[in-house]
Write an enzyme that holds these catalytic residues in place. Structure first.
Site, PDB file in Angstrom:
ATOM      1  N   CYS A  85      62.463  60.113  -0.422  1.00  0.00           N
ATOM      2  CA  CYS A  85      63.321  59.127  -1.102  1.00  0.00           C
ATOM      3  C   CYS A  85      62.503  58.230  -2.026  1.00  0.00           C
ATOM      4  CB  CYS A  85      64.045  58.241  -0.092  1.00  0.00           C
ATOM      5  SG  CYS A  85      65.021  59.104   1.145  1.00  0.00           S
ATOM      6  N   ASP A  86      61.357  57.772  -1.547  1.00  0.00           N
ATOM      7  CA  ASP A  86      60.634  56.696  -2.228  1.00  0.00           C
ATOM      8  C   ASP A  86      59.263  57.085  -2.766  1.00  0.00           C
ATOM      9  OD1 ASP A  86      62.777  55.041  -1.500  1.00  0.00           O
ATOM     10  OD2 ASP A  86      61.859  54.561   0.422  1.00  0.00           O
ATOM     11  N   CYS A  88      61.037  57.096   4.399  1.00  0.00           N
ATOM     12  CA  CYS A  88      61.482  58.338   3.768  1.00  0.00           C
ATOM     13  C   CYS A  88      60.625  58.633   2.548  1.00  0.00           C
ATOM     14  CB  CYS A  88      62.957  58.234   3.378  1.00  0.00           C
ATOM     15  SG  CYS A  88      63.611  59.737   2.619  1.00  0.00           S
TER      16      CYS A  88
END
Length: 307
Positions: free
Chosen positions: A139-140, A136
């Site tokens: 997300c990261d 992701c």
């Protein structure tokens, strides 16, 4: 069939963000809920070391976020069961959730089974997940600001990930096994104009190297057969998602990729059965949209029960 004390108002299949949010909303509406989860409460987000894109929470680990959700749901009275669901049987006013050893009678059902990211299946991929291996980018990606990373995949998700990462990372290598991308041509053109994005085509990842975190990749050029190293701090794998809806294909309609056909109202083709989170057809799959689906599905289930 048993007495009414053993009947749940809402049976929730899946203990990720969508499922646990549904339980919270169901319990707050005065309904008796049960969450049935086959593996790990919290879902995929538990493997993320940091979550920084959830409104109102500046930073939290994925596991802490999930445990807080579970704690909130159970304190409100939601019941939890660790069993693999094998199917659903409709008996008129009641839906029966079947597991290997038991049956759970419910007035309504919410499918919140999530998805699993398709993996490359290369050495050290699993070991370094959360330590440089990510599925992701949104997300990261921020954790790799100013560093060199790789994105693996050739569809629109991989292209979008590369574009997103190019705003923060020093260098983005976009690795694809074919000699052209399957994703949107407009994004390919934008990426071609970015100095810090490099296409690595007709190439596969053979191995991910790193002691405690990702240090480099071993790549294989399919045309020349040569192997070589690529120094990166992170690798974002975007080669598809696999929904886990096989057990319900005879109950609700699925699309060609196996996702449950349900719009923003979370209503499926089967009355009294709703779908929430990544397992349904949708454009954006994030924690926020999973939580939103959980709320919508729970309130829709409450309305269905009252009818």
């Amino acid at each position: 069939m048993g007495n009414t004390e053993n009947i749940y108002d809402i049976g929730i299949i899946g203990g990720g963000t969508a499922g646990m949010t549904a339980a919270i909303y169901g319990q707050r509406a005065g309904k008796k809920t049960v969450i049935i989860e086959g593996s790990t409460f919290g879902g995929q987000i538990t493997s993320s070391p940091n979550v920084e894109n959830y409104p109102g929470i500046a930073s939290v680990s994925g596991s802490e976020f999930s445990m807080n959700l579970l704690d909130q749901a159970t304190k409100l009275g939601a019941e939890t069961v660790m069993e693999e669901v094998t199917g659903i049987r409709d008996e008129g006013k009641l839906k029966v959730i079947e597991t290997a050893g038991k049956e759970y009678q419910c007035r309504s059902v919410i499918l919140a089974t999530g998805v699993t990211h398709r993996h490359l299946g290369v050495p050290n991929e699993e070991r370094l997940t959360g330590a440089g291996v990510s599925y992701c980018a949104t997300c990261d990606g921020m954790f790799f600001r100013g560093r060199d990373v790789a994105v693996v995949g050739g569809g629109s998700t991989a292209l979008q990930d590369a574009e997103f990462l190019s705003n923060y990372c020093r260098k983005v290598y976009l690795i694809h096994r074919r000699d052209e991308f399957r994703g949107e041509d407009s994004i390919v053109k934008r990426l071609e104009g970015k100095e810090n994005v490099e296409f690595v085509l007709s190439t596969t990842v053979k191995e991910i190297i790193g002691k405690t975190s990702v240090e480099r990749l071993i790549l294989n050029n399919k045309k020349t057969g040569k192997e070589y190293k690529l120094e990166v701090s992170g690798v974002f794998i975007a080669v598809g998602q696999i929904p886990r809806n096989e057990a319900f294909e005879d109950v609700v309609k699925l699309d060609g990729s196996g996702f449950i056909l349900a719009a923003e109202d979370c209503v499926t083709s089967h009355p009294g059965i709703f779908a929430a989170g990544d397992c349904r057809t949708k454009e954006v799959r994030q924690l926020t949209t999973a939580a939103a689906d959980g709320a919508v599905a729970a309130l829709a289930a409450c309305k269905y029960i009252a009818e």
